[in-house]
Write a protein that holds these residues in place. Structure first.
Motif, PDB file in Angstrom:
ATOM      1  N   HIS A   4       0.809  -1.211   0.000  1.00  0.00           N
ATOM      2  CA  HIS A   4       0.000   0.000   0.000  1.00  0.00           C
ATOM      3  C   HIS A   4       0.845   1.265   0.000  1.00  0.00           C
ATOM      4  N   SER A   5       2.084   1.197  -0.477  1.00  0.00           N
ATOM      5  CA  SER A   5       2.960   2.355  -0.472  1.00  0.00           C
ATOM      6  C   SER A   5       2.667   3.313  -1.625  1.00  0.00           C
ATOM      7  N   GLU A   6       1.830   2.916  -2.573  1.00  0.00           N
ATOM      8  CA  GLU A   6       1.472   3.786  -3.686  1.00  0.00           C
ATOM      9  C   GLU A   6       0.522   4.873  -3.191  1.00  0.00           C
ATOM     10  N   ALA A   7       0.099   5.756  -4.082  1.00  0.00           N
ATOM     11  CA  ALA A   7      -0.840   6.820  -3.730  1.00  0.00           C
ATOM     12  C   ALA A   7      -2.099   6.225  -3.099  1.00  0.00           C
ATOM     13  N   ALA A   8      -2.674   6.963  -2.178  1.00  0.00           N
ATOM     14  CA  ALA A   8      -3.875   6.493  -1.479  1.00  0.00           C
ATOM     15  C   ALA A   8      -4.998   6.218  -2.473  1.00  0.00           C
ATOM     16  N   VAL A   9      -5.671   5.114  -2.251  1.00  0.00           N
ATOM     17  CA  VAL A   9      -6.806   4.730  -3.080  1.00  0.00           C
ATOM     18  C   VAL A   9      -8.021   4.679  -2.170  1.00  0.00           C
ATOM     19  N   ALA A  10      -9.102   5.300  -2.589  1.00  0.00           N
ATOM     20  CA  ALA A  10     -10.321   5.299  -1.787  1.00  0.00           C
ATOM     21  C   ALA A  10     -11.527   5.371  -2.708  1.00  0.00           C
ATOM     22  N   PRO A  11     -12.614   4.740  -2.314  1.00  0.00           N
ATOM     23  CA  PRO A  11     -13.834   4.848  -3.120  1.00  0.00           C
ATOM     24  C   PRO A  11     -14.458   6.234  -2.959  1.00  0.00           C
ATOM     25  N   VAL A  12     -15.324   6.576  -3.885  1.00  0.00           N
ATOM     26  CA  VAL A  12     -16.099   7.801  -3.758  1.00  0.00           C
ATOM     27  C   VAL A  12     -16.893   7.702  -2.459  1.00  0.00           C
ATOM     28  N   GLU A  13     -17.016   8.810  -1.749  1.00  0.00           N
ATOM     29  CA  GLU A  13     -17.705   8.810  -0.461  1.00  0.00           C
ATOM     30  C   GLU A  13     -19.175   8.434  -0.601  1.00  0.00           C
ATOM     31  N   ALA A  14     -19.788   8.062   0.508  1.00  0.00           N
ATOM     32  CA  ALA A  14     -21.224   7.805   0.533  1.00  0.00           C
ATOM     33  C   ALA A  14     -21.929   9.156   0.627  1.00  0.00           C
ATOM     34  N   PHE A  15     -22.969   9.339  -0.164  1.00  0.00           N
ATOM     35  CA  PHE A  15     -23.715  10.585  -0.190  1.00  0.00           C
ATOM     36  C   PHE A  15     -25.088  10.363   0.416  1.00  0.00           C
ATOM     37  N   GLU A  16     -25.736  11.440   0.784  1.00  0.00           N
ATOM     38  CA  GLU A  16     -27.095  11.366   1.308  1.00  0.00           C
ATOM     39  C   GLU A  16     -28.042  11.005   0.159  1.00  0.00           C
ATOM     40  N   PRO A  17     -28.731   9.869   0.262  1.00  0.00           N
ATOM     41  CA  PRO A  17     -29.679   9.483  -0.784  1.00  0.00           C
ATOM     42  C   PRO A  17     -30.892  10.426  -0.794  1.00  0.00           C
ATOM     43  N   PRO A  18     -31.612  10.448  -1.892  1.00  0.00           N
ATOM     44  CA  PRO A  18     -31.353   9.664  -3.093  1.00  0.00           C
ATOM     45  C   PRO A  18     -30.350  10.358  -4.012  1.00  0.00           C
ATOM     46  N   TYR A  19     -29.670   9.546  -4.788  1.00  0.00           N
ATOM     47  CA  TYR A  19     -28.826  10.014  -5.879  1.00  0.00           C
ATOM     48  C   TYR A  19     -28.784   8.891  -6.902  1.00  0.00           C
ATOM     49  N   TYR A  20     -28.087   9.105  -7.999  1.00  0.00           N
ATOM     50  CA  TYR A  20     -28.099   8.131  -9.086  1.00  0.00           C
ATOM     51  C   TYR A  20     -26.695   7.612  -9.379  1.00  0.00           C
ATOM     52  N   VAL A  21     -26.638   6.384  -9.854  1.00  0.00           N
ATOM     53  CA  VAL A  21     -25.382   5.810 -10.316  1.00  0.00           C
ATOM     54  C   VAL A  21     -25.572   5.292 -11.737  1.00  0.00           C
ATOM     55  N   ALA A  22     -24.520   5.434 -12.513  1.00  0.00           N
ATOM     56  CA  ALA A  22     -24.448   4.839 -13.848  1.00  0.00           C
ATOM     57  C   ALA A  22     -23.262   3.882 -13.793  1.00  0.00           C
ATOM     58  N   VAL A  23     -23.538   2.591 -13.959  1.00  0.00           N
ATOM     59  CA  VAL A  23     -22.508   1.553 -13.888  1.00  0.00           C
ATOM     60  C   VAL A  23     -22.219   1.084 -15.303  1.00  0.00           C
TER      61      VAL A  23
END
Length: 117
Positions: A4-23
């Motif tokens: 894990h010595s590379e640049a920090a990797v993190a998922p997009v934060e959780a947002f207050e629903p509702p919101y939309y995702v395109a997968v």
């Protein structure tokens, strides 16, 4: 265990629903001429869409790539879908870069996150 010595990797934060995702899940063709530049342009362009919240990207060793785009509301997602440069990139993707793909759009009704202290 991975290094894990590379640049920090993190998922997009959780947002207050509702919101939309395109997968967007895809397997790309062998010839990727111009893909990197176009992808970088799309990443810059989508950031200008009011209501764009972020994106997560992943790729399997077998070649499946997945991008999840997060949007505050359906209007933001519609604006992205109908953007002229994005439409042109989609057309080129079908003609040159994608072996196959799927797109799933969903309304998020529940969201939470965890981060180790």
């Amino acid at each position: 265990m991975s290094d894990h010595s590379e640049a920090a990797v993190a998922p997009v934060e959780a947002f207050e629903p509702p919101y939309y995702v395109a997968v967007f899940s895809a397997v790309r063709t062998e010839d990727q001429s111009g893909y990197g530049e176009t992808n970088a342009r799309m990443e810059d362009l989508v950031k200008d869409i009011p209501g764009f919240l972020g994106a997560d990207h992943a790729q399997t060793p077998g070649g499946l790539s997945i991008t999840v785009g997060y949007f505050r509301d359906a209007d933001a997602l519609t604006e992205w879908r109908s953007n002229a440069e994005h439409r042109a990139a989609q057309k080129r993707g079908r003609a040159e870069w994608y072996q196959n793909y799927t797109l799933h759009v969903a309304k998020v009704e529940r969201s939470h996150a965890f981060k180790r202290a």
